[in-house]
Design an enzyme around this catalytic site. Sequence first.
Site, PDB file in Angstrom:
ATOM      1  CG  ASN A  30     -13.275  -1.304   9.116  1.00 60.41           C
ATOM      2  OD1 ASN A  30     -12.109  -0.903   9.119  1.00 60.41           O
ATOM      3  ND2 ASN A  30     -14.310  -0.477   9.040  1.00 60.41           N
ATOM      4  CE1 TYR A 192      -0.023   7.731   2.745  1.00 56.34           C
ATOM      5  CE2 TYR A 192       1.189   8.047   0.694  1.00 56.34           C
ATOM      6  CZ  TYR A 192       0.452   7.238   1.548  1.00 56.34           C
ATOM      7  OH  TYR A 192       0.207   5.935   1.202  1.00 56.34           O
TER       8      TYR A 192
END
Length: 311
Positions: A30, A192
């Site tokens: 999105n 990460y």
Amino acid sequence: MGISPVDTHAKEWVPRRRQDGRRFVVTGANRGIGYATAAGLAALGAQVVLAGHEGSDAFQAAIERIELETGCARDQLAFMPLDLRSLDSVRQFARAWAQRPRDEQQLHGLINNAGIAGAPGTSADGFELCFQINYLSMFLLTRLLLRFMSGSAAEPARIVCVSSSAHLFTLGIPTDEPYLRRPGGGFFSLRYGESKLCVNAFVRELARRLRAEPLPVEVVAVHPGSTASGFWHSFPPWAQRCIARVAQDPSRAARTSLFAATEPRVESGGYYADCAPAAPSFWLASADRAALLWRKSCAWSGVSPNKLLVQ
């Protein structure tokens, strides 16, 4: 015919190969790179399922924007909810996919785009959030959707896993469960890079297993490059402003994902950056370590380590 959201007259690689009749799932679609990837595929004629957790309103708005920007047909685009913070949500997504009409179950591409730079805390499943969202839920989603992948020797289905050059700066592939269940240090920590190293290790191991079956599916990892997008929303405002000044826009960052998804000649198990092969971490030279991560990931997510097509 859709209008490409990138400059097709540019000298560097741009997506041109038509994808009519092919169906893709794009996670985190999105906004940011995921949105640009979905728009690029739609402009090439593909059917695109936008998947994510931010609610139907956000995704309907994204679908309307893609339709407006590319001129694609409205029925090329659909939304399905998916929350990578939860393994149950991943399983629910796969069950919902299996309930689609049979002719709409065929999947020609899966773009594992969604990810986070980092966040404190753990998931509902008890894993550090970067590890779960960037890797473990992606692992499970890919395994559960693999039986729906539809390809041929001439045109294999394609799985694209968004990684990062941060995987180069780690201390190895993490497989210690107590460590992976401890909360991380917040945004853009060592966790990460570790999660993205796991992504690359998974891509290599899955490619090896796909060749052994054999199945007409290829899988690659990509590094999109630093991008001015919502990916950095957990960073302090001053850091976001600095990044926005030097980072590329999402449409350019999406090109390597689109390259990996649509170009006929890519190396399954490979790692790509700037629409070209790139050198991955030396940690990936250990096939034994990648195989150990595979076995443990299967145990953590509840799927068979030996049977490739699971449900």
